[in-house]
Design a protein around this motif. Structure first.
Motif, PDB file in Angstrom:
ATOM      1  N   GLY A   1      63.245  51.493  37.637  1.00  0.00           N
ATOM      2  CA  GLY A   1      63.879  50.230  36.645  1.00  0.00           C
ATOM      3  C   GLY A   1      62.681  49.051  36.608  1.00  0.00           C
ATOM      4  O   GLY A   1      62.499  47.078  36.422  1.00  0.00           O
ATOM      5  N   VAL A   2      61.736  49.449  37.306  1.00  0.00           N
ATOM      6  CA  VAL A   2      60.758  47.673  38.144  1.00  0.00           C
ATOM      7  C   VAL A   2      59.663  47.372  37.025  1.00  0.00           C
ATOM      8  O   VAL A   2      58.841  48.485  36.489  1.00  0.00           O
ATOM      9  CB  VAL A   2      60.363  47.873  39.040  1.00  0.00           C
ATOM     10  CG1 VAL A   2      59.579  46.566  39.865  1.00  0.00           C
ATOM     11  CG2 VAL A   2      61.710  48.032  40.576  1.00  0.00           C
ATOM     12  N   THR A   3      59.358  46.580  36.494  1.00  0.00           N
ATOM     13  CA  THR A   3      58.110  45.525  35.265  1.00  0.00           C
ATOM     14  C   THR A   3      57.433  44.778  36.638  1.00  0.00           C
ATOM     15  O   THR A   3      57.735  44.460  36.997  1.00  0.00           O
ATOM     16  CB  THR A   3      58.574  45.387  34.262  1.00  0.00           C
ATOM     17  OG1 THR A   3      58.738  46.486  33.456  1.00  0.00           O
ATOM     18  CG2 THR A   3      56.754  45.232  32.843  1.00  0.00           C
ATOM     19  N   LEU A   4      56.001  45.317  37.141  1.00  0.00           N
ATOM     20  CA  LEU A   4      55.323  44.705  37.989  1.00  0.00           C
ATOM     21  C   LEU A   4      54.100  43.895  37.479  1.00  0.00           C
ATOM     22  O   LEU A   4      53.389  45.401  37.061  1.00  0.00           O
ATOM     23  CB  LEU A   4      54.693  45.202  39.200  1.00  0.00           C
ATOM     24  CG  LEU A   4      54.405  44.951  40.803  1.00  0.00           C
ATOM     25  CD1 LEU A   4      55.105  44.738  41.880  1.00  0.00           C
ATOM     26  CD2 LEU A   4      53.045  44.950  39.553  1.00  0.00           C
ATOM     27  N   ALA A   5      53.417  43.535  37.003  1.00  0.00           N
ATOM     28  CA  ALA A   5      52.303  42.882  37.065  1.00  0.00           C
ATOM     29  C   ALA A   5      51.488  41.466  37.766  1.00  0.00           C
ATOM     30  O   ALA A   5      52.146  41.006  38.209  1.00  0.00           O
ATOM     31  CB  ALA A   5      52.160  41.903  35.271  1.00  0.00           C
ATOM     32  N   ALA A   6      50.520  42.109  37.891  1.00  0.00           N
ATOM     33  CA  ALA A   6      49.276  40.815  39.157  1.00  0.00           C
ATOM     34  C   ALA A   6      47.790  41.195  38.631  1.00  0.00           C
ATOM     35  O   ALA A   6      47.004  41.879  37.351  1.00  0.00           O
ATOM     36  CB  ALA A   6      48.713  41.964  40.597  1.00  0.00           C
ATOM     37  N   SER A   7      47.390  39.672  38.945  1.00  0.00           N
ATOM     38  CA  SER A   7      46.012  39.738  38.555  1.00  0.00           C
ATOM     39  C   SER A   7      45.729  39.141  40.223  1.00  0.00           C
ATOM     40  O   SER A   7      46.309  38.041  40.689  1.00  0.00           O
ATOM     41  CB  SER A   7      46.511  38.534  37.750  1.00  0.00           C
ATOM     42  OG  SER A   7      44.983  38.203  36.986  1.00  0.00           O
ATOM     43  N   TRP A   8      44.386  39.242  39.855  1.00  0.00           N
ATOM     44  CA  TRP A   8      43.353  38.647  41.098  1.00  0.00           C
ATOM     45  C   TRP A   8      41.826  38.564  40.686  1.00  0.00           C
ATOM     46  O   TRP A   8      41.134  39.348  40.971  1.00  0.00           O
ATOM     47  CB  TRP A   8      43.706  39.240  41.920  1.00  0.00           C
ATOM     48  CG  TRP A   8      42.796  38.828  43.087  1.00  0.00           C
ATOM     49  CD1 TRP A   8      42.357  37.661  43.851  1.00  0.00           C
ATOM     50  CD2 TRP A   8      41.745  39.678  44.196  1.00  0.00           C
ATOM     51  NE1 TRP A   8      41.588  37.305  45.183  1.00  0.00           N
ATOM     52  CE2 TRP A   8      41.030  38.652  45.615  1.00  0.00           C
ATOM     53  CE3 TRP A   8      41.460  41.302  44.482  1.00  0.00           C
ATOM     54  CZ2 TRP A   8      40.390  39.116  46.284  1.00  0.00           C
ATOM     55  CZ3 TRP A   8      40.258  41.567  45.697  1.00  0.00           C
ATOM     56  CH2 TRP A   8      39.988  40.395  46.553  1.00  0.00           C
ATOM     57  N   PRO A   9      41.208  37.744  39.808  1.00  0.00           N
ATOM     58  CA  PRO A   9      40.378  37.576  38.561  1.00  0.00           C
ATOM     59  C   PRO A   9      39.136  37.406  39.781  1.00  0.00           C
ATOM     60  O   PRO A   9      38.073  37.641  39.491  1.00  0.00           O
ATOM     61  CB  PRO A   9      40.694  37.104  38.375  1.00  0.00           C
ATOM     62  CG  PRO A   9      41.668  36.378  38.446  1.00  0.00           C
ATOM     63  CD  PRO A   9      42.375  36.785  39.000  1.00  0.00           C
ATOM     64  N   GLU A  10      39.236  36.466  40.753  1.00  0.00           N
ATOM     65  CA  GLU A  10      38.379  36.170  41.373  1.00  0.00           C
ATOM     66  C   GLU A  10      38.439  36.367  43.689  1.00  0.00           C
ATOM     67  O   GLU A  10      39.777  36.316  43.483  1.00  0.00           O
ATOM     68  CB  GLU A  10      37.609  34.713  41.107  1.00  0.00           C
ATOM     69  CG  GLU A  10      36.953  34.848  39.816  1.00  0.00           C
ATOM     70  CD  GLU A  10      35.660  35.711  39.535  1.00  0.00           C
ATOM     71  OE1 GLU A  10      34.894  35.615  40.895  1.00  0.00           O
ATOM     72  OE2 GLU A  10      35.699  35.271  38.324  1.00  0.00           O
ATOM     73  N   VAL A  11      37.771  36.285  43.600  1.00  0.00           N
ATOM     74  CA  VAL A  11      37.605  36.501  45.541  1.00  0.00           C
ATOM     75  C   VAL A  11      38.555  35.294  46.180  1.00  0.00           C
ATOM     76  O   VAL A  11      39.068  35.565  46.857  1.00  0.00           O
ATOM     77  CB  VAL A  11      36.295  37.477  45.737  1.00  0.00           C
ATOM     78  CG1 VAL A  11      37.039  37.454  47.755  1.00  0.00           C
ATOM     79  CG2 VAL A  11      36.156  38.738  45.891  1.00  0.00           C
TER      80      VAL A  11
END
Length: 651
Positions: free
Chosen positions: A175-185
């Motif tokens: 039941g895990v909801t995951l969101a991730a972001s890495w827009p620039e190095v």
């Protein structure tokens, strides 16, 4: 110019044909091509079910139906990743420049299985490198630009995360909801995750400032915040890919039992004083072999505050080595029963006169192994309070040893050790020496007797077996001795009892008291009690029922100056329950002492008067009661002779 236009037209036409062919190609064919490429790059099988749809501009993307990505050859047969659907998109313009800018990764109902075994991890991919790879690697030091990889958006919906270590499942969250972001190095990688747990949800916020360095295996910074039902956990420090951590950790538990339940430990009962509410801050180091080191630790457990350090080895059970310092440690409510849902104690039976027969749950002795040293200004436990104490608790396979070096109790000091062993049924024992003990306080607290006071020293060896207080007290065996300086016995006045003066208000003051005892089957026996007073000596012998809570004791005071220095004794028998014993002196001796004469002298005087009277009547001297019979016989014989002579006519 015409030839240039023709070449350009041909290139566009070819590209158009390729794109058109791809667009018109059946989904299973596209899936097969992608699977072959993934296999070549990772050595893992990729299985795509259903149609595979592509997009080319401005996002180069792919959408699939159910997908399965194979596991490492040494890992379990379950796939490393599976999902009901998968959508991946990259920036086509950036890809043309050599950069991989992932615009989106969406997955529905994914299952991610991470495994480690003997230093291997299943998230590292690789195949046998082609011959040209070495040359490419050697030329990596040139100024040739390398591609950059970034991630704009990652979303996993209703995911299941499984972590397996050496074949054993360590974590399994669904039941895990995951969101991730890495827009620039150069930007930090930010991740948020939510997971349903009993009582609510766990929310995780994670920030890695330098993701490339972390991915390369370097030690990098990490900020972690975890919010769960009942509390929060935070970490700010450094980590590496192996999961090793070093930094400041903070745990705030507003409801520890609810927090334990959220992490799969439902039913944990925490007694008052041990952290129903907690606030712990420490510098934590975690190593790959499962060891946690806590330094500069400050812990607030309910109203108790500690400082110190601890080392924890994660095992079954965990091993703990700790050194703690506290001020006033309040455990006065630790024996409270676990409340029911209605808010009342599980045990509603009314209190009875005697030891409790409620079963003792000693399973807590198996929760951990190790050694904990505690230094405190005071320690309050049910029914008594220790003063300044230095204690060491050693735990080893359901056996606890408490060493006192020393402990302050009843205004005195205790040295030695106490043992609780629950390996094969519960037993308790100890070997203790004591000095400066307030005897009245000790007896009143331990056995409910308040008649005797003074400063005591002594020793005690004991052993008890049973699953309740009553069973243990009725099984006690051992030995000990007692040495008391000046003190007071309340409840009877020895001066008045011995007929000397008006007494001292219902008390007896003594100069010293000594004795030894043995214990067997819960009965304490003593034969050599000796009490010294100013004008008296008192001996004692008898037994005390430690299990039955009764006493049968003969206390014999002797007036040393009475009877021309020969002394007069007045035995006193103490019989009955501890709460209200009966004290019964020998009334004959009391009368003797009060009249300051001996009953035997009165008897002798009365006999002498009888002898004189009888002797006068019989005209003889009587000194013994046996002579009375002889004198009477002689008198009768004489009278008979006289009568017979008269009858015969004689004189």
């Amino acid at each position: 110019m015409k030839w240039l236009m023709r070449i350009l037209f041909v290139v566009v036409a070819v590209l158009g044909l390729v794109i058109g062919a791809l667009l018109l190609m059946p989904g299973d064919k596209l899936g097969a091509i992608l699977a072959e490429q993934v296999k070549a790059q990772t050595g893992r099988d990729l299985t795509l079910s259903g149609d595979v749809r592509l997009s080319f501009w401005p996002v180069l993307g792919m959408e699939t139906g159910p997908v399965r990505f194979g596991n490492a050859s040494w890992a379990e047969s379950e796939p490393m990743l599976s999902a009901d659907s998968l959508a991946v998109g990259v920036d086509a313009a950036a890809l043309w420049k050599g950069d991989l800018r992932i615009k989106r990764v969406f997955a529905d109902n994914p299952v991610l299985r991470l495994e480690t075994s003997e230093g291997q991890v299943n998230w590292e991919f690789g195949t046998s490198a082609p011959a040209s790879t070495t040359n490419k690697t050697e030329s990596a030091g040139t100024n040739e630009a390398t591609g950059e990889v970034t991630l704009d958006q990652l979303e996993l919906t209703n995911a299941r995360l499984i972590y397996v270590e050496n074949g054993a499942t360590q974590m399994d969250f669904s039941g895990v909801t995951l969101a991730a972001s890495w827009p620039e190095v150069t930007s930090p990688m930010i991740m948020q995750a939510t997971m349903a747990v009993p009582g609510g949800a766990v929310e995780v916020d994670l920030k890695i400032p330098d993701l490339p360095a972390f991915s390369d295996g370097d030690v990098t910074a990490l900020e972690l915040s975890l919010t769960a039902p009942g509390g929060e956990i935070g970490f700010d420090g450094r980590v590496n890919l192996a999961g090793e951590m070093d930094g400041t950790t903070k745990v705030v538990a507003r409801d520890s039992e609810r927090m334990f339940a959220a992490f799969g430990q439902a039913g944990v009962y925490i007694p008052p004083g041990l952290g129903r509410k907690a606030n712990i801050v420490a510098h934590m180091t975690y190593t790959q072999d499962g060891r946690i080191s806590l330094r500069d630790m400050t812990a607030q457990l309910d109203n108790n505050r500690f400082k110190g350090e601890a080392d924890i080895a994660i095992s079954d059970p965990p091993k703990i080595v700790a050194r703690l310092v506290t001020g006033d440690f309040d455990l006065s409510r630790i024996s409270e029963s676990e409340p029911t849902k209605g808010g009342t104690s599980k045990s509603s039976e009314p209190p009875v006169d005697g030891w409790s027969k409620e079963p003792i749950d000693a399973s807590v002795l198996a929760l951990a192994n190790g050694k904990i040293r505690l230094t405190a200004n005071s320690i309050a436990v049910p029914g008594m309070t220790f003063g300044k104490s230095d204690l060491t608790l050693s735990l080893d396979r359901s056996r606890a040893v408490l060493e006192m070096h020393p402990a302050t109790l009843f205004a005195g000091q205790l040295n030695g050790q106490m043992v609780a062993n629950n390996r094969n049924g519960l037993s308790v024992g100890g070997n203790i020496t004591a000095s400066g003990i307030d005897l009245k306080q000790a007896l009143a607290t331990l056995v409910g007797v308040e008649r005797l006071s003074g400063s005591a020293a002594g020793s005690l060896e004991f052993l008890g077996v049973g699953q309740s207080e009553d069973q243990i007290m009725r099984s006690l065996s051992g030995k000990g001795n007692l040495d008391v300086g000046s003190g007071v016995i309340s409840g009877f006045d020895l001066d008045r009892l011995m007929g000397r003066g008006t007494g001292s208000g219902g008390t007896t003051v003594f100069n010293s008291l000594t004795g030894s005892f043995t214990m067997d089957q819960g009965v304490l026996a003593n034969k050599d009690l000796l009490m010294s007073l100013k004008n008296y000596r008192a001996d004692g012998a008898g037994q005390v029922g430690l299990g039955a809570r009764d006493i049968d004791y003969l206390f014999t005071p002797v007036a040393l100056r009475a009877n021309s220095g020969q002394g007069i004794s007045v035995p006193v028998r103490i019989v009955g329950p501890w709460s209200n014993p009966s004290i019964k002196p020998d009334l004959t001796k009391v009368i003797e002492a009060a009249a300051d004469v001996k009953v035997k002298e009165l008897e002798d005087d009365a006999k002498q008067k009888v002898f004189e009277k009888v002797g006068s009547e019989l005209d003889t001297t009587i000194t013994d009661s046996n002579q009375i019979e002889d004198a009477l016989k002689k008198k009768l014989e004489d009278e008979a002779k006289k009568g017979l002579l008269k009858l015969l006519g004689g004189d």
